[in-house]
Motif scaffolding. Sequence first.
Motif, PDB file in Angstrom:
ATOM      1  N   VAL A 216     -40.331 -65.528  73.876  1.00 44.25           N
ATOM      2  CA  VAL A 216     -40.529 -64.211  73.240  1.00 44.25           C
ATOM      3  C   VAL A 216     -40.878 -63.164  74.291  1.00 44.25           C
ATOM      4  O   VAL A 216     -40.297 -62.079  74.345  1.00 44.25           O
ATOM      5  N   GLN A 217     -41.836 -63.512  75.143  1.00 35.64           N
ATOM      6  CA  GLN A 217     -42.252 -62.578  76.191  1.00 35.64           C
ATOM      7  C   GLN A 217     -41.143 -62.397  77.224  1.00 35.64           C
ATOM      8  O   GLN A 217     -40.963 -61.304  77.772  1.00 35.64           O
ATOM      9  N   LEU A 218     -40.388 -63.447  77.487  1.00 39.69           N
ATOM     10  CA  LEU A 218     -39.282 -63.384  78.448  1.00 39.69           C
ATOM     11  C   LEU A 218     -38.229 -62.373  77.999  1.00 39.69           C
ATOM     12  O   LEU A 218     -37.710 -61.590  78.804  1.00 39.69           O
ATOM     13  N   LYS A 219     -37.912 -62.362  76.700  1.00 37.53           N
ATOM     14  CA  LYS A 219     -36.943 -61.394  76.165  1.00 37.53           C
ATOM     15  C   LYS A 219     -37.453 -59.967  76.305  1.00 37.53           C
ATOM     16  O   LYS A 219     -36.698 -59.048  76.632  1.00 37.53           O
ATOM     17  N   LYS A 220     -38.745 -59.784  76.062  1.00 36.90           N
ATOM     18  CA  LYS A 220     -39.332 -58.457  76.210  1.00 36.90           C
ATOM     19  C   LYS A 220     -39.258 -57.977  77.661  1.00 36.90           C
ATOM     20  O   LYS A 220     -38.929 -56.823  77.930  1.00 36.90           O
ATOM     21  N   VAL A 221     -39.566 -58.887  78.585  1.00 34.03           N
ATOM     22  CA  VAL A 221     -39.528 -58.536  80.014  1.00 34.03           C
ATOM     23  C   VAL A 221     -38.120 -58.138  80.437  1.00 34.03           C
ATOM     24  O   VAL A 221     -37.921 -57.137  81.131  1.00 34.03           O
ATOM     25  N   PHE A 222     -37.117 -58.909  80.002  1.00 34.53           N
ATOM     26  CA  PHE A 222     -35.743 -58.607  80.403  1.00 34.53           C
ATOM     27  C   PHE A 222     -35.285 -57.252  79.862  1.00 34.53           C
ATOM     28  O   PHE A 222     -34.764 -56.419  80.608  1.00 34.53           O
ATOM     29  N   SER A 223     -35.454 -57.020  78.564  1.00 33.70           N
ATOM     30  CA  SER A 223     -35.009 -55.757  77.961  1.00 33.70           C
ATOM     31  C   SER A 223     -35.747 -54.572  78.563  1.00 33.70           C
ATOM     32  O   SER A 223     -35.153 -53.520  78.826  1.00 33.70           O
ATOM     33  N   THR A 224     -37.027 -54.741  78.813  1.00 35.46           N
ATOM     34  CA  THR A 224     -37.814 -53.670  79.437  1.00 35.46           C
ATOM     35  C   THR A 224     -37.308 -53.378  80.838  1.00 35.46           C
ATOM     36  O   THR A 224     -37.218 -52.217  81.262  1.00 35.46           O
ATOM     37  N   SER A 225     -36.948 -54.428  81.576  1.00 35.66           N
ATOM     38  CA  SER A 225     -36.470 -54.245  82.949  1.00 35.66           C
ATOM     39  C   SER A 225     -35.140 -53.499  82.985  1.00 35.66           C
ATOM     40  O   SER A 225     -34.889 -52.693  83.886  1.00 35.66           O
ATOM     41  N   VAL A 226     -34.267 -53.731  81.991  1.00 38.75           N
ATOM     42  CA  VAL A 226     -32.988 -53.018  81.930  1.00 38.75           C
ATOM     43  C   VAL A 226     -33.233 -51.527  81.700  1.00 38.75           C
ATOM     44  O   VAL A 226     -32.601 -50.668  82.345  1.00 38.75           O
ATOM     45  N   ILE A 227     -34.150 -51.194  80.804  1.00 37.30           N
ATOM     46  CA  ILE A 227     -34.484 -49.787  80.538  1.00 37.30           C
ATOM     47  C   ILE A 227     -35.056 -49.123  81.790  1.00 37.30           C
ATOM     48  O   ILE A 227     -34.668 -48.003  82.159  1.00 37.30           O
ATOM     49  N   ILE A 228     -35.961 -49.822  82.444  1.00 39.39           N
ATOM     50  CA  ILE A 228     -36.590 -49.284  83.660  1.00 39.39           C
ATOM     51  C   ILE A 228     -35.550 -49.017  84.741  1.00 39.39           C
ATOM     52  O   ILE A 228     -35.546 -47.959  85.385  1.00 39.39           O
ATOM     53  N   GLN A 229     -34.637 -49.957  84.941  1.00 40.82           N
ATOM     54  CA  GLN A 229     -33.625 -49.791  85.991  1.00 40.82           C
ATOM     55  C   GLN A 229     -32.665 -48.641  85.673  1.00 40.82           C
ATOM     56  O   GLN A 229     -32.199 -47.953  86.577  1.00 40.82           O
ATOM     57  N   PHE A 230     -32.373 -48.442  84.398  1.00 45.50           N
ATOM     58  CA  PHE A 230     -31.496 -47.327  84.018  1.00 45.50           C
ATOM     59  C   PHE A 230     -32.154 -45.983  84.339  1.00 45.50           C
ATOM     60  O   PHE A 230     -31.526 -45.088  84.936  1.00 45.50           O
ATOM     61  N   ILE A 231     -33.411 -45.844  83.966  1.00 44.68           N
ATOM     62  CA  ILE A 231     -34.144 -44.605  84.276  1.00 44.68           C
ATOM     63  C   ILE A 231     -34.255 -44.415  85.782  1.00 44.68           C
ATOM     64  O   ILE A 231     -34.064 -43.311  86.311  1.00 44.68           O
ATOM     65  N   LEU A 232     -34.533 -45.500  86.475  1.00 43.22           N
ATOM     66  CA  LEU A 232     -34.662 -45.449  87.931  1.00 43.22           C
ATOM     67  C   LEU A 232     -33.353 -45.040  88.595  1.00 43.22           C
ATOM     68  O   LEU A 232     -33.349 -44.260  89.562  1.00 43.22           O
ATOM     69  N   ALA A 233     -32.230 -45.546  88.085  1.00 41.14           N
ATOM     70  CA  ALA A 233     -30.921 -45.204  88.648  1.00 41.14           C
ATOM     71  C   ALA A 233     -30.663 -43.701  88.568  1.00 41.14           C
ATOM     72  O   ALA A 233     -30.137 -43.092  89.517  1.00 41.14           O
ATOM     73  N   LEU A 234     -31.056 -43.089  87.460  1.00 42.01           N
ATOM     74  CA  LEU A 234     -30.887 -41.637  87.314  1.00 42.01           C
ATOM     75  C   LEU A 234     -31.740 -40.874  88.320  1.00 42.01           C
ATOM     76  O   LEU A 234     -31.281 -39.902  88.953  1.00 42.01           O
ATOM     77  N   ILE A 235     -32.988 -41.301  88.493  1.00 36.23           N
ATOM     78  CA  ILE A 235     -33.892 -40.636  89.440  1.00 36.23           C
ATOM     79  C   ILE A 235     -33.369 -40.754  90.861  1.00 36.23           C
ATOM     80  O   ILE A 235     -33.315 -39.775  91.614  1.00 36.23           O
ATOM     81  N   VAL A 236     -32.970 -41.966  91.232  1.00 36.97           N
ATOM     82  CA  VAL A 236     -32.466 -42.199  92.595  1.00 36.97           C
ATOM     83  C   VAL A 236     -31.198 -41.392  92.843  1.00 36.97           C
ATOM     84  O   VAL A 236     -31.013 -40.816  93.919  1.00 36.97           O
ATOM     85  N   PHE A 237     -30.318 -41.329  91.851  1.00 38.84           N
ATOM     86  CA  PHE A 237     -29.069 -40.573  91.996  1.00 38.84           C
ATOM     87  C   PHE A 237     -29.359 -39.106  92.330  1.00 38.84           C
ATOM     88  O   PHE A 237     -28.755 -38.521  93.239  1.00 38.84           O
ATOM     89  N   VAL A 238     -30.292 -38.509  91.616  1.00 33.38           N
ATOM     90  CA  VAL A 238     -30.638 -37.101  91.864  1.00 33.38           C
ATOM     91  C   VAL A 238     -31.234 -36.918  93.255  1.00 33.38           C
ATOM     92  O   VAL A 238     -30.881 -35.980  93.987  1.00 33.38           O
ATOM     93  N   LEU A 239     -32.132 -37.804  93.648  1.00 30.49           N
ATOM     94  CA  LEU A 239     -32.776 -37.692  94.958  1.00 30.49           C
ATOM     95  C   LEU A 239     -31.775 -37.833  96.104  1.00 30.49           C
ATOM     96  O   LEU A 239     -31.801 -37.072  97.077  1.00 30.49           O
ATOM     97  N   ILE A 240     -30.884 -38.823  95.989  1.00 32.69           N
ATOM     98  CA  ILE A 240     -29.911 -39.041  97.064  1.00 32.69           C
ATOM     99  C   ILE A 240     -28.930 -37.878  97.163  1.00 32.69           C
ATOM    100  O   ILE A 240     -28.556 -37.455  98.257  1.00 32.69           O
ATOM    101  N   GLU A 241     -28.515 -37.360  96.012  1.00 34.83           N
ATOM    102  CA  GLU A 241     -27.533 -36.273  96.027  1.00 34.83           C
ATOM    103  C   GLU A 241     -28.134 -34.944  96.496  1.00 34.83           C
ATOM    104  O   GLU A 241     -27.398 -33.985  96.744  1.00 34.83           O
ATOM    105  N   THR A 242     -29.437 -34.874  96.623  1.00 34.27           N
ATOM    106  CA  THR A 242     -30.079 -33.651  97.125  1.00 34.27           C
ATOM    107  C   THR A 242     -30.624 -33.874  98.536  1.00 34.27           C
ATOM    108  O   THR A 242     -30.051 -33.415  99.513  1.00 34.27           O
ATOM    109  N   ILE A 243     -31.714 -34.630  98.630  1.00 32.98           N
ATOM    110  CA  ILE A 243     -32.352 -34.859  99.930  1.00 32.98           C
ATOM    111  C   ILE A 243     -31.431 -35.626 100.870  1.00 32.98           C
ATOM    112  O   ILE A 243     -31.254 -35.258 102.040  1.00 32.98           O
TER     113      ILE A 243
END
Length: 513
Positions: free
Chosen positions: A84-111
């Motif tokens: 149960v906890q393993l499923k929560k960790v995986f789904s949460t990690s996918v959401i986190i990586q998606f948000i992170l990808a957007l942040i990194v994309f903006v930073l790289i395309e500017t700085i």
Amino acid sequence: MSFNSSENSKRIAKNTLLLYGRMLFMMLISLYTSRVVLNALGVEDYGIYNVVGGVVAMFTVISGSLSAAISRFLTFELGKNDMVQLKKVFSTSVIIQFILALIVFVLIETIGLWFLNNKLVIPECRMTAANWVFQLSIATFVLGLMNAPYTAAVIAHEKMSAFAYLGILDAAEKLAIALLVAWTSTDKLILYAILMCSTSLLGIVIYRFYCKRKFEECSFHLVFDKTVLKGMFGFAGWNFIGASSAILRDQGGNIIINLFCGPTVNAARGIALQVNGAVSGFASNFMTALNPQITKSYASGDHEYLMKLIFQGSRLSFYMLLFFSVPIWASTHYILVLWLKLVPAHSVFFIQLILLYTMLEALSTPLITAMLATGKIRNYQIIVGGTQMLNLPLSYLFLRFGAEPEAVLIIAIFISQVCLAERLILLCRMINLPSVDFLKKVYLNVMVVMAMSCFFPLLLSHYLEESFLSLVIISMLSILTTGIVVFYIGFRDKERQFAIEKIKILKSKFFGR
């Protein structure tokens, strides 16, 4: 014991053998591919590809800390057998990586884009190609971020056969790319970047397909578990210090070399990294098989087995690197001539230093895994990560006052040993690691073994002229000397008995009784 040590040891051995098969195939292809790409692109374009990709890689400081958190939390929950906890960790990690990808994309395309076009030393006529490489590197990087939870799941489940096959496929694709680039008449640097990005995309698709079919937890659900989010971000926040120090050391050093020495020296460093990648893969594959067991043994409270894994992992990973490093140290220049034909200046010393650095760092890998398993990493990252951050300013100062570019690696070697001492002191308090025993049974042991293994091959290489025959003689002497010294001085009694038993089995299979 909650862990069956015998079964776990067999699993580690099986997974290591699978990864070795993968590594041998990938190493041969990688070395040949490097030669084809270097000769196809030329020294300058090869250096541009390495340094521009390095600018993008600088931003892995943001993703690296969270990726480590994902791997740790997935493996930890597997060790506790909590689906149960393993499923929560995986789904949460996918959401986190998606948000992170957007942040990194903006930073790289500017700085990142500003730094590329205003600070890096790149010939004006190659700026268009450099920008193509930059944008394609961003695409590859962002796609890799999104794939992190899936690769972490494969390793956490210890499904190394899948990991091995996907790695072999990736290496074969890169060989095809190198041959295609060598034959084409278009801009080779741009084409190479496009094809490398396409390879990454294909790998991501395969990983996701495999994980969704094989692992129950790898089905994404929109889950926001505050406890999991807090735990992962808290872990990642402190791990950010360690991740940033490593990126600043590696990619920051590459950029500083570019600022003071230009892209041709970046090419030499790139060649050194290729050789190091081929050699270090043997130890890293062993640790890939071992790391989940370290985390799971900590999660289960099996302290005795945890200490055994740390001590053996440090020594054996060092010896694996030593077997391949000694013949390369003794014949570096001639090996480069045979391999590349076109040998960039500084390549020889770069290779020798980076192999030594990787061997010394291998001693710390099990210690780092054990530290991450605890989840209590604040003090560790402040002290060790803070020390590692000294690499960048010290490298800048040395090059600023006229030092050779190799000074960057010499500084890294010195600081790595300071960090090892800090890790031992901290882990003594965190997990009751017997640090004095580690120094005696691991550090002193590997130093003696390295000195004795190197003595005769290096001495012989000093007197023999460079030729294929001398390379064969020195390599055979290196392997023989290292094998004897490791067997009689490096191995513990049980390891020696295990090796003898395996040799007898192989002998009976090939030669009969």
